[in-house]
Design a protein around this motif. Structure first.
Motif, PDB file in Angstrom:
ATOM      1  N   SER A  36       0.835  -1.203   0.000  1.00 53.05           N
ATOM      2  CA  SER A  36       0.000   0.000   0.000  1.00 53.05           C
ATOM      3  C   SER A  36       0.866   1.249   0.000  1.00 53.05           C
ATOM      4  CB  SER A  36      -0.930   0.007   1.215  1.00 53.05           C
ATOM      5  OG  SER A  36      -1.871  -1.048   1.134  1.00 53.05           O
ATOM      6  N   GLN A  37       1.964   1.209   0.744  1.00 53.27           N
ATOM      7  CA  GLN A  37       2.866   2.360   0.769  1.00 53.27           C
ATOM      8  C   GLN A  37       3.447   2.619  -0.616  1.00 53.27           C
ATOM      9  OE1 GLN A  37       5.675   2.751   3.928  1.00 53.27           O
ATOM     10  NE2 GLN A  37       4.354   1.810   5.458  1.00 53.27           N
ATOM     11  N   GLN A  38       3.781   1.544  -1.334  1.00 53.21           N
ATOM     12  CA  GLN A  38       4.318   1.721  -2.689  1.00 53.21           C
ATOM     13  C   GLN A  38       3.267   2.306  -3.619  1.00 53.21           C
ATOM     14  OE1 GLN A  38       3.609   0.030  -5.843  1.00 53.21           O
ATOM     15  NE2 GLN A  38       5.068   1.526  -6.663  1.00 53.21           N
ATOM     16  N   ALA A  39       2.058   1.773  -3.569  1.00 56.64           N
ATOM     17  CA  ALA A  39       1.009   2.206  -4.488  1.00 56.64           C
ATOM     18  C   ALA A  39       0.632   3.665  -4.288  1.00 56.64           C
ATOM     19  CB  ALA A  39      -0.224   1.310  -4.321  1.00 56.64           C
ATOM     20  N   PHE A  40       0.633   4.141  -3.041  1.00 54.69           N
ATOM     21  CA  PHE A  40       0.169   5.489  -2.734  1.00 54.69           C
ATOM     22  C   PHE A  40       1.314   6.459  -2.446  1.00 54.69           C
ATOM     23  CE2 PHE A  40      -3.727   3.133  -2.018  1.00 54.69           C
ATOM     24  CZ  PHE A  40      -4.713   4.013  -2.444  1.00 54.69           C
ATOM     25  N   PHE A  41       2.544   6.042  -2.715  1.00 53.04           N
ATOM     26  CA  PHE A  41       3.702   6.858  -2.346  1.00 53.04           C
ATOM     27  C   PHE A  41       3.612   8.274  -2.906  1.00 53.04           C
ATOM     28  CE2 PHE A  41       7.935   8.447  -3.559  1.00 53.04           C
ATOM     29  CZ  PHE A  41       8.486   8.607  -2.294  1.00 53.04           C
ATOM     30  N   MET A  42       3.438   8.412  -4.216  1.00 53.61           N
ATOM     31  CA  MET A  42       3.429   9.734  -4.840  1.00 53.61           C
ATOM     32  C   MET A  42       2.197  10.540  -4.444  1.00 53.61           C
ATOM     33  SD  MET A  42       6.093  10.537  -6.540  1.00 53.61           S
ATOM     34  CE  MET A  42       7.516   9.830  -7.393  1.00 53.61           C
ATOM     35  N   THR A  43       1.052   9.874  -4.313  1.00 54.80           N
ATOM     36  CA  THR A  43      -0.171  10.586  -3.954  1.00 54.80           C
ATOM     37  C   THR A  43      -0.055  11.170  -2.549  1.00 54.80           C
ATOM     38  OG1 THR A  43      -1.334   8.905  -5.254  1.00 54.80           O
ATOM     39  CG2 THR A  43      -2.679  10.443  -4.009  1.00 54.80           C
ATOM     40  N   ILE A  44       0.493  10.399  -1.631  1.00 59.29           N
ATOM     41  CA  ILE A  44       0.719  10.918  -0.276  1.00 59.29           C
ATOM     42  C   ILE A  44       1.712  12.070  -0.322  1.00 59.29           C
ATOM     43  CG2 ILE A  44       1.698  10.356   1.985  1.00 59.29           C
ATOM     44  CD1 ILE A  44       0.542   7.522   1.596  1.00 59.29           C
ATOM     45  N   GLY A  45       2.753  11.935  -1.138  1.00 59.47           N
ATOM     46  CA  GLY A  45       3.717  13.025  -1.274  1.00 59.47           C
ATOM     47  C   GLY A  45       3.054  14.307  -1.738  1.00 59.47           C
ATOM     48  N   ALA A  46       2.142  14.197  -2.704  1.00 56.54           N
ATOM     49  CA  ALA A  46       1.425  15.378  -3.184  1.00 56.54           C
ATOM     50  C   ALA A  46       0.570  15.983  -2.080  1.00 56.54           C
ATOM     51  CB  ALA A  46       0.565  15.017  -4.392  1.00 56.54           C
ATOM     52  N   ALA A  47      -0.037  15.145  -1.247  1.00 56.51           N
ATOM     53  CA  ALA A  47      -0.881  15.633  -0.154  1.00 56.51           C
ATOM     54  C   ALA A  47      -0.064  16.268   0.969  1.00 56.51           C
ATOM     55  CB  ALA A  47      -1.730  14.492   0.400  1.00 56.51           C
ATOM     56  N   LEU A  48       1.236  16.036   0.978  1.00 55.49           N
ATOM     57  CA  LEU A  48       2.124  16.616   1.994  1.00 55.49           C
ATOM     58  C   LEU A  48       2.623  18.010   1.630  1.00 55.49           C
ATOM     59  CD1 LEU A  48       4.292  13.491   2.882  1.00 55.49           C
ATOM     60  CD2 LEU A  48       2.981  14.850   4.523  1.00 55.49           C
ATOM     61  N   ARG A  49       2.162  18.558   0.529  1.00 55.12           N
ATOM     62  CA  ARG A  49       2.705  19.825   0.043  1.00 55.12           C
ATOM     63  C   ARG A  49       2.537  20.935   1.076  1.00 55.12           C
ATOM     64  NH1 ARG A  49       1.703  21.982  -4.734  1.00 55.12           N
ATOM     65  NH2 ARG A  49       1.701  24.108  -4.012  1.00 55.12           N
ATOM     66  N   HIS A  50       3.536  21.828   1.096  1.00 55.26           N
ATOM     67  CA  HIS A  50       3.439  23.116   1.748  1.00 55.26           C
ATOM     68  C   HIS A  50       3.240  24.134   0.650  1.00 55.26           C
ATOM     69  CE1 HIS A  50       3.974  22.409   5.910  1.00 55.26           C
ATOM     70  NE2 HIS A  50       5.227  21.981   5.851  1.00 55.26           N
ATOM     71  N   GLU A  51       2.812  25.325   0.998  1.00 54.21           N
ATOM     72  CA  GLU A  51       2.687  26.366  -0.010  1.00 54.21           C
ATOM     73  C   GLU A  51       4.066  26.711  -0.543  1.00 54.21           C
ATOM     74  OE1 GLU A  51      -1.526  26.780   0.472  1.00 54.21           O
ATOM     75  OE2 GLU A  51      -0.036  27.059  -1.099  1.00 54.21           O
ATOM     76  N   GLU A  52       4.161  26.829  -1.866  1.00 54.04           N
ATOM     77  CA  GLU A  52       5.427  27.145  -2.508  1.00 54.04           C
ATOM     78  C   GLU A  52       5.649  28.645  -2.546  1.00 54.04           C
ATOM     79  OE1 GLU A  52       7.373  24.794  -3.298  1.00 54.04           O
ATOM     80  OE2 GLU A  52       5.981  23.124  -3.156  1.00 54.04           O
ATOM     81  N   THR A  53       6.904  29.048  -2.599  1.00 49.99           N
ATOM     82  CA  THR A  53       7.237  30.455  -2.843  1.00 49.99           C
ATOM     83  C   THR A  53       7.074  30.743  -4.327  1.00 49.99           C
ATOM     84  OG1 THR A  53       8.802  30.491  -1.018  1.00 49.99           O
ATOM     85  CG2 THR A  53       9.009  32.223  -2.681  1.00 49.99           C
ATOM     86  N   VAL A  54       6.142  31.598  -4.651  1.00 50.73           N
ATOM     87  CA  VAL A  54       5.890  31.917  -6.054  1.00 50.73           C
ATOM     88  C   VAL A  54       6.864  32.995  -6.491  1.00 50.73           C
ATOM     89  CG1 VAL A  54       4.199  32.790  -7.695  1.00 50.73           C
ATOM     90  CG2 VAL A  54       3.463  31.322  -5.821  1.00 50.73           C
ATOM     91  N   LEU A  55       7.565  32.743  -7.583  1.00 51.01           N
ATOM     92  CA  LEU A  55       8.612  33.653  -8.045  1.00 51.01           C
ATOM     93  C   LEU A  55       8.052  34.656  -9.044  1.00 51.01           C
ATOM     94  CD1 LEU A  55      11.375  30.986  -8.506  1.00 51.01           C
ATOM     95  CD2 LEU A  55      11.120  32.557  -6.608  1.00 51.01           C
TER      96      LEU A  55
END
Length: 316
Positions: A297-316
């Protein structure tokens, strides 16, 4: 639609990734203290019809309570490292479009572009440094926006896998040192190096998870050799380019118990740094989603969880 758009209306991110056979969804919140909390994890089959999949998602969720991000698939975007133009910030986007016009296989007017800084060594002032530019076809961005609009779901951010992996890497970084993270899925491998919360290296490896799952011992050994060689070259080159960063270790994203152990042992014996295997339970509160205790399950959802972990980015 910006790749790194800001919207602070709601807490936490509901990240959606559309894959060949399904849509995967993860929701993560970040309490003031303690680990990020995985609130929900689910998937829907037959993601080919994006609008119907999103409508099904809306039926099961109170859609207006979430901020939504959609992660583009590999092949739907390009991440390009370019020298930072020496222009004022308000002219950066236009200058970057000129830099990219001969690097894309389609006309620059058909591209949506955003930029991500790669901070230089603070001890060296005035030297040109690199930036990452993200480019995607306008048609792809418009289609994704229209699908969400037709399904009645607000789309706040369009994201990419490289930054999703960076979000996981940041949770693993030792203080004052860089961290290399290596993942594999059906599209291939991805090596990233993060430092102080920033993405400094992103490199694709042309080896997929199904190739790693081969039962043939000779084929597996040849694949492991290719991975080790690619890692050694990439990390050596990174060290030469970023002498102010010491990379502490290499972490393998979940690959399934047997493959993770085999590849970890091989790489630990053949590259110059420590090699560990990621367990999401060490960096996330997964008590609400116990299925994530399993490596598959960790492998299957690895990238999706990573996307959900986002912080707000510094917009240049």
């Amino acid at each position: 639609m910006r790749f790194f758009a800001k919207n602070k209306k709601y807490a936490g991110w509901m990240a959606i990734s559309l894959e060949r056979d399904c849509a995967r969804i993860a929701h993560v919140t970040r309490p003031a203290n303690g680990k990020p909390v995985l609130e929900m994890l689910t998937s829907f089959p037959n993601a080919a019809n994006m609008i119907e999949t999103l409508k099904l998602l809306k039926k099961q969720l109170n859609a207006q309570n979430y901020r939504y991000s959609l992660m583009l698939s590999q092949g739907e975007f390009q991440l390009l490292s370019v020298e930072s133009p020496n222009v004022p910030p308000d002219e950066l986007k236009n200058a970057m479009r000129w830099r990219l016009k001969d690097m894309l296989d389609y006309h620059i007017d058909d591209a949506t572009i955003d930029v991500l800084d790669i901070p230089a060594d603070k001890a060296i002032q005035g030297r040109a440094h690199s930036m990452y530019a993200v480019a995607a076809r306008n048609q792809i961005i418009s289609e994704r926006q229209a699908a969400f609009e037709n399904a009645g779901i607000p789309l706040d951010v369009i994201d990419i896998t490289d930054l999703a992996q960076r979000n996981v890497s940041v949770l693993l970084e030792p203080e004052g040192r860089g961290l290399a993270l290596l993942s594999f899925d059906g599209n291939g491998g991805l090596l990233t190096v993060s430092y102080a919360g920033e993405l400094y290296l992103s490199r694709r490896i042309d080896i997929s998870l199904p190739q790693l799952q081969t039962k043939d011992a000779d084929s597996k050994n040849a694949i492991y050799e290719r991975i080790a060689l690619e890692l050694q070259r990439s990390l050596d080159n990174f060290d030469r380019q970023h002498t102010f960063i010491t990379t502490a270790k290499l972490v393998l994203a979940p690959l399934g118990d047997e493959i993770s152990k085999d590849l970890q042992a091989y790489l630990a014996a053949n590259i110059y740094m420590a090699v560990e295997v990621l367990n999401f339970a060490d960096v996330l509160d997964i008590s609400k989603v116990p299925v994530l205790a399993h490596q598959d399950s960790q492998q299957a959802f690895f990238m999706t969880i990573g996307a959900a972990l986002r912080h707000e980015e510094t917009v240049l």
